[in-house]
Design an enzyme around this catalytic site. Structure first.
Site, mmCIF file in Angstrom:
data_model
loop_
_atom_site.group_PDB
_atom_site.id
_atom_site.type_symbol
_atom_site.label_atom_id
_atom_site.label_comp_id
_atom_site.label_asym_id
_atom_site.label_seq_id
_atom_site.Cartn_x
_atom_site.Cartn_y
_atom_site.Cartn_z
ATOM 1 N N HIS A 47 113.094 27.111 11.477
ATOM 2 C CA HIS A 47 113.363 27.554 10.111
ATOM 3 C C HIS A 47 112.062 27.583 9.311
ATOM 4 O O HIS A 47 111.827 28.489 8.504
ATOM 5 C CB HIS A 47 114.374 26.607 9.466
ATOM 6 N N GLU A 63 122.333 24.790 13.848
ATOM 7 C CA GLU A 63 122.103 23.589 13.044
ATOM 8 C C GLU A 63 122.208 22.359 13.946
ATOM 9 O O GLU A 63 123.189 22.192 14.683
ATOM 10 C CB GLU A 63 123.127 23.477 11.914
#
Length: 283
Positions: A175, A109
Protein backbone atom coordinates in the site's frame (compact mmCIF):
# COMPACT_ATOMS: atom_id res chain seq x y z
CA UNK A 1 -41.71 -22.08 -7.90
CA UNK A 2 -39.12 -19.41 -8.67
CA UNK A 3 -35.50 -20.28 -9.30
CA UNK A 4 -33.21 -19.42 -6.41
CA UNK A 5 -30.06 -17.46 -7.22
CA UNK A 6 -26.89 -19.58 -7.19
CA UNK A 7 -25.08 -19.85 -3.89
CA UNK A 8 -22.09 -17.49 -3.84
CA UNK A 9 -18.77 -19.28 -4.01
CA UNK A 10 -15.27 -18.10 -3.15
CA UNK A 11 -12.88 -17.39 -6.00
CA UNK A 12 -10.20 -19.68 -4.58
CA UNK A 13 -10.15 -22.92 -2.56
CA UNK A 14 -7.98 -21.40 0.19
CA UNK A 15 -10.89 -19.30 1.50
CA UNK A 16 -12.14 -20.38 4.93
CA UNK A 17 -15.47 -18.64 4.48
CA UNK A 18 -17.26 -15.84 2.67
CA UNK A 19 -17.84 -12.73 4.78
CA UNK A 20 -19.46 -10.28 2.35
CA UNK A 21 -18.80 -6.55 2.50
CA UNK A 22 -21.23 -4.16 0.81
CA UNK A 23 -18.38 -1.80 -0.03
CA UNK A 24 -17.53 -2.39 -3.67
CA UNK A 25 -18.49 -1.40 -7.21
CA UNK A 26 -17.77 -2.16 -10.84
CA UNK A 27 -14.18 -2.19 -12.06
CA UNK A 28 -13.64 0.72 -14.43
CA UNK A 29 -11.45 1.04 -17.50
CA UNK A 30 -12.19 -2.20 -19.35
CA UNK A 31 -11.64 -2.23 -23.11
CA UNK A 32 -14.35 -2.77 -25.68
CA UNK A 33 -17.03 -3.00 -23.05
CA UNK A 34 -15.32 -5.96 -21.40
CA UNK A 35 -14.88 -6.10 -17.62
CA UNK A 36 -11.45 -4.96 -16.54
CA UNK A 37 -9.06 -7.64 -15.37
CA UNK A 38 -6.91 -6.82 -12.33
CA UNK A 39 -3.19 -6.55 -13.04
CA UNK A 40 -1.87 -5.77 -9.54
CA UNK A 41 -2.00 -7.12 -6.00
CA UNK A 42 -1.87 -4.66 -3.10
CA UNK A 43 -0.95 -5.85 0.40
CA UNK A 44 -2.11 -3.94 3.48
CA UNK A 45 -2.08 -4.34 7.22
CA UNK A 46 -5.24 -3.48 9.10
CA UNK A 47 -3.54 -1.21 11.67
CA UNK A 48 -6.24 -1.84 14.28
CA UNK A 49 -6.25 -3.32 17.76
CA UNK A 50 -7.62 -6.72 16.77
CA UNK A 51 -8.75 -8.70 13.75
CA UNK A 52 -12.46 -8.71 14.67
CA UNK A 53 -12.65 -4.92 14.85
CA UNK A 54 -10.86 -4.57 11.53
CA UNK A 55 -13.05 -7.15 9.80
CA UNK A 56 -16.25 -5.49 10.97
CA UNK A 57 -14.95 -2.08 9.86
CA UNK A 58 -14.21 -3.38 6.36
CA UNK A 59 -17.80 -4.63 6.17
CA UNK A 60 -19.44 -1.52 7.62
CA UNK A 61 -21.18 0.57 4.92
CA UNK A 62 -20.38 3.72 6.90
CA UNK A 63 -16.65 3.03 6.55
CA UNK A 64 -16.69 2.92 2.73
CA UNK A 65 -13.59 0.71 2.77
CA UNK A 66 -13.10 -2.96 1.98
CA UNK A 67 -10.72 -5.49 0.49
CA UNK A 68 -11.10 -8.67 -1.49
CA UNK A 69 -9.45 -10.84 1.15
CA UNK A 70 -8.75 -10.74 4.88
CA UNK A 71 -6.00 -12.90 6.41
CA UNK A 72 -6.12 -13.65 10.13
CA UNK A 73 -3.09 -14.20 12.35
CA UNK A 74 -3.81 -17.95 12.45
CA UNK A 75 -3.89 -18.24 8.65
CA UNK A 76 -7.64 -18.25 8.07
CA UNK A 77 -8.70 -16.40 4.92
CA UNK A 78 -12.06 -14.67 4.53
CA UNK A 79 -13.26 -13.35 1.17
CA UNK A 80 -15.11 -10.05 1.49
CA UNK A 81 -15.51 -8.95 -2.14
CA UNK A 82 -15.57 -11.00 -5.38
CA UNK A 83 -12.42 -10.56 -7.44
CA UNK A 84 -14.53 -9.39 -10.37
CA UNK A 85 -15.60 -6.35 -8.36
CA UNK A 86 -13.77 -3.14 -7.42
CA UNK A 87 -13.05 -3.25 -3.68
CA UNK A 88 -12.32 0.03 -1.92
CA UNK A 89 -8.89 -0.56 -0.41
CA UNK A 90 -6.29 1.49 -2.29
CA UNK A 91 -7.56 5.06 -2.00
CA UNK A 92 -5.58 7.86 -3.62
CA UNK A 93 -2.43 6.57 -5.23
CA UNK A 94 -0.75 5.49 -8.42
CA UNK A 95 1.69 3.03 -9.95
CA UNK A 96 3.26 3.34 -13.39
CA UNK A 97 0.78 6.03 -14.33
CA UNK A 98 -2.33 4.13 -13.24
CA UNK A 99 -4.34 6.29 -10.82
CA UNK A 100 -7.39 4.06 -10.30
CA UNK A 101 -5.61 1.36 -8.35
CA UNK A 102 -8.89 0.05 -6.94
CA UNK A 103 -9.99 -0.90 -10.45
CA UNK A 104 -6.55 -2.25 -11.34
CA UNK A 105 -5.90 -4.43 -8.30
CA UNK A 106 -6.90 -7.11 -5.85
CA UNK A 107 -6.54 -5.98 -2.25
CA UNK A 108 -5.48 -8.16 0.67
CA UNK A 109 -5.84 -6.96 4.26
CA UNK A 110 -3.56 -8.69 6.76
CA UNK A 111 -4.65 -8.57 10.40
CA UNK A 112 -1.85 -6.74 12.23
CA UNK A 113 -1.82 -3.79 14.66
CA UNK A 114 0.65 -1.96 12.46
CA UNK A 115 3.52 0.33 13.32
CA UNK A 116 3.68 1.44 16.94
CA UNK A 117 2.03 4.88 16.85
CA UNK A 118 3.08 5.70 20.41
CA UNK A 119 -0.52 5.73 21.56
CA UNK A 120 -3.19 3.19 22.38
CA UNK A 121 -6.35 2.06 20.64
CA UNK A 122 -9.88 3.22 21.31
CA UNK A 123 -12.92 1.09 22.08
CA UNK A 124 -13.67 0.80 18.34
CA UNK A 125 -10.22 -0.70 17.64
CA UNK A 126 -8.83 2.38 15.88
CA UNK A 127 -5.69 4.15 17.13
CA UNK A 128 -6.47 7.04 19.45
CA UNK A 129 -6.13 10.47 17.82
CA UNK A 130 -3.00 12.52 18.33
CA UNK A 131 -3.20 15.59 20.54
CA UNK A 132 -4.10 18.76 18.67
CA UNK A 133 -1.13 20.22 16.81
CA UNK A 134 0.95 17.04 17.01
CA UNK A 135 2.01 15.53 13.69
CA UNK A 136 2.41 11.76 13.27
CA UNK A 137 5.93 10.37 13.30
CA UNK A 138 6.80 9.48 9.67
CA UNK A 139 9.20 6.79 10.92
CA UNK A 140 7.41 4.99 13.77
CA UNK A 141 8.70 1.70 15.23
CA UNK A 142 7.61 -1.19 12.99
CA UNK A 143 5.47 -3.08 15.50
CA UNK A 144 5.38 -6.86 16.09
CA UNK A 145 6.43 -9.50 13.54
CA UNK A 146 3.85 -11.20 11.36
CA UNK A 147 3.01 -14.76 12.51
CA UNK A 148 4.46 -17.57 10.41
CA UNK A 149 1.08 -19.20 9.76
CA UNK A 150 -0.30 -15.91 8.55
CA UNK A 151 2.56 -15.38 6.09
CA UNK A 152 2.19 -18.93 4.79
CA UNK A 153 -1.48 -18.18 4.11
CA UNK A 154 -0.58 -14.91 2.36
CA UNK A 155 1.90 -16.77 0.15
CA UNK A 156 -0.73 -19.34 -0.86
CA UNK A 157 -3.27 -16.61 -1.53
CA UNK A 158 -0.98 -14.34 -3.53
CA UNK A 159 0.36 -17.29 -5.50
CA UNK A 160 -3.13 -18.36 -6.51
CA UNK A 161 -4.17 -14.84 -7.54
CA UNK A 162 -0.94 -14.24 -9.45
CA UNK A 163 -1.26 -17.44 -11.47
CA UNK A 164 -4.94 -17.03 -12.37
CA UNK A 165 -4.69 -13.38 -13.42
CA UNK A 166 -1.11 -13.56 -14.80
CA UNK A 167 0.01 -10.70 -12.59
CA UNK A 168 3.68 -9.70 -13.06
CA UNK A 169 6.00 -9.71 -10.05
CA UNK A 170 6.61 -5.99 -10.56
CA UNK A 171 2.97 -5.37 -9.65
CA UNK A 172 2.87 -7.23 -6.32
CA UNK A 173 3.01 -4.12 -4.18
CA UNK A 174 2.69 -2.55 -0.77
CA UNK A 175 0.00 0.00 0.00
CA UNK A 176 2.89 2.35 0.79
CA UNK A 177 4.29 1.86 -2.73
CA UNK A 178 1.19 3.30 -4.38
CA UNK A 179 0.59 6.00 -1.73
CA UNK A 180 3.98 7.16 -0.38
CA UNK A 181 3.69 9.41 2.65
CA UNK A 182 -0.03 8.81 2.99
CA UNK A 183 0.35 5.11 3.83
CA UNK A 184 3.18 3.09 5.41
CA UNK A 185 1.67 -0.41 5.41
CA UNK A 186 2.33 -3.31 5.50
CA UNK A 187 5.64 -1.93 6.73
CA UNK A 188 9.27 -2.94 6.97
CA UNK A 189 8.48 -5.96 9.18
CA UNK A 190 6.56 -7.62 6.38
CA UNK A 191 8.77 -10.41 4.90
CA UNK A 192 8.85 -9.37 1.25
CA UNK A 193 12.05 -11.34 0.69
CA UNK A 194 10.27 -14.54 1.76
CA UNK A 195 7.47 -13.89 -0.74
CA UNK A 196 10.04 -13.30 -3.48
CA UNK A 197 11.76 -16.59 -2.59
CA UNK A 198 8.38 -18.24 -3.24
CA UNK A 199 8.26 -16.62 -6.68
CA UNK A 200 5.99 -13.75 -5.66
CA UNK A 201 7.24 -10.22 -6.25
CA UNK A 202 10.66 -8.76 -6.87
CA UNK A 203 13.68 -8.78 -4.58
CA UNK A 204 17.05 -7.20 -5.44
CA UNK A 205 20.21 -9.28 -5.32
CA UNK A 206 23.30 -7.23 -4.55
CA UNK A 207 26.79 -8.47 -3.72
CA UNK A 208 27.46 -5.97 -0.93
CA UNK A 209 26.18 -2.50 -0.08
CA UNK A 210 27.92 0.12 -2.19
CA UNK A 211 29.18 3.52 -1.22
CA UNK A 212 28.74 6.61 -3.34
CA UNK A 213 26.82 9.85 -3.05
CA UNK A 214 23.93 10.25 -0.64
CA UNK A 215 20.91 12.45 -1.33
CA UNK A 216 18.47 13.83 1.21
CA UNK A 217 15.80 16.47 1.63
CA UNK A 218 17.00 19.90 0.53
CA UNK A 219 19.38 18.65 -2.17
CA UNK A 220 18.84 19.98 -5.68
CA UNK A 221 20.25 19.60 -9.17
CA UNK A 222 20.62 17.18 -12.05
CA UNK A 223 21.67 14.20 -9.89
CA UNK A 224 18.42 14.53 -7.94
CA UNK A 225 16.44 14.77 -11.19
CA UNK A 226 18.16 11.61 -12.45
CA UNK A 227 17.29 9.83 -9.22
CA UNK A 228 13.68 10.96 -9.49
CA UNK A 229 13.57 9.57 -13.03
CA UNK A 230 14.78 6.19 -11.75
CA UNK A 231 12.02 6.02 -9.14
CA UNK A 232 9.36 7.26 -11.58
CA UNK A 233 10.39 4.80 -14.30
CA UNK A 234 10.27 1.99 -11.76
CA UNK A 235 6.67 2.88 -10.91
CA UNK A 236 6.39 5.54 -8.22
CA UNK A 237 4.24 8.59 -8.82
CA UNK A 238 6.87 11.31 -8.68
CA UNK A 239 7.41 14.60 -10.52
CA UNK A 240 10.87 15.17 -12.02
CA UNK A 241 11.68 18.52 -10.41
CA UNK A 242 15.35 18.21 -9.49
CA UNK A 243 14.42 19.07 -5.88
CA UNK A 244 14.64 16.51 -3.07
CA UNK A 245 11.48 17.65 -1.30
CA UNK A 246 9.02 16.09 1.15
CA UNK A 247 7.37 14.01 -1.58
CA UNK A 248 10.73 12.67 -2.72
CA UNK A 249 11.63 11.68 0.84
CA UNK A 250 8.29 9.85 1.17
CA UNK A 251 8.97 7.90 -2.04
CA UNK A 252 12.46 6.90 -0.86
CA UNK A 253 11.05 5.78 2.51
CA UNK A 254 8.32 3.75 0.77
CA UNK A 255 10.93 2.05 -1.39
CA UNK A 256 13.03 1.28 1.68
CA UNK A 257 10.06 -0.19 3.56
CA UNK A 258 9.61 -2.69 0.78
CA UNK A 259 13.09 -3.33 -0.61
CA UNK A 260 15.62 -2.05 1.98
CA UNK A 261 13.87 -2.67 5.32
CA UNK A 262 17.03 -2.68 7.40
CA UNK A 263 17.00 1.12 7.58
CA UNK A 264 14.04 3.30 6.68
CA UNK A 265 14.99 6.98 6.86
CA UNK A 266 14.04 8.56 3.53
CA UNK A 267 17.70 9.16 2.68
CA UNK A 268 18.82 7.90 -0.72
CA UNK A 269 22.15 6.37 0.25
CA UNK A 270 24.39 4.09 -1.81
CA UNK A 271 22.64 0.85 -0.82
CA UNK A 272 19.20 2.27 -1.60
CA UNK A 273 20.37 3.36 -5.06
CA UNK A 274 22.07 0.01 -5.66
CA UNK A 275 18.86 -1.86 -4.84
CA UNK A 276 16.78 0.48 -7.00
CA UNK A 277 19.05 -0.06 -10.00
CA UNK A 278 18.97 -3.83 -9.49
CA UNK A 279 15.18 -3.81 -9.39
CA UNK A 280 14.93 -1.55 -12.44
CA UNK A 281 16.76 -4.25 -14.39
CA UNK A 282 14.24 -6.87 -13.25
CA UNK A 283 10.97 -4.99 -13.77
Amino acid sequence: MTDMPPEPKPDIPHVTRLFPSPNHGARMGGRGGEPRAPDSIILHYTGMADASSALLWLCNPVAEVSAHYFVFEDGRIFQLVPESRRAWHAGRGSWRGETDMNSASIGIEIAHPGHDPGRGFGANGHPLPLPEGVKPNPYPPPGPPFPERQIEAVIRLVGDIKSRWTIPDSRILAHSDIAPGRKIDPGENFPWEKLAAAGLGLWPTISSPAGGPTYRRGDEGMPVAALQSLFANFGYGLEISGVFDERMEAVVAAFQRHWRPGRVDGVADGETLQRLRALAGMA
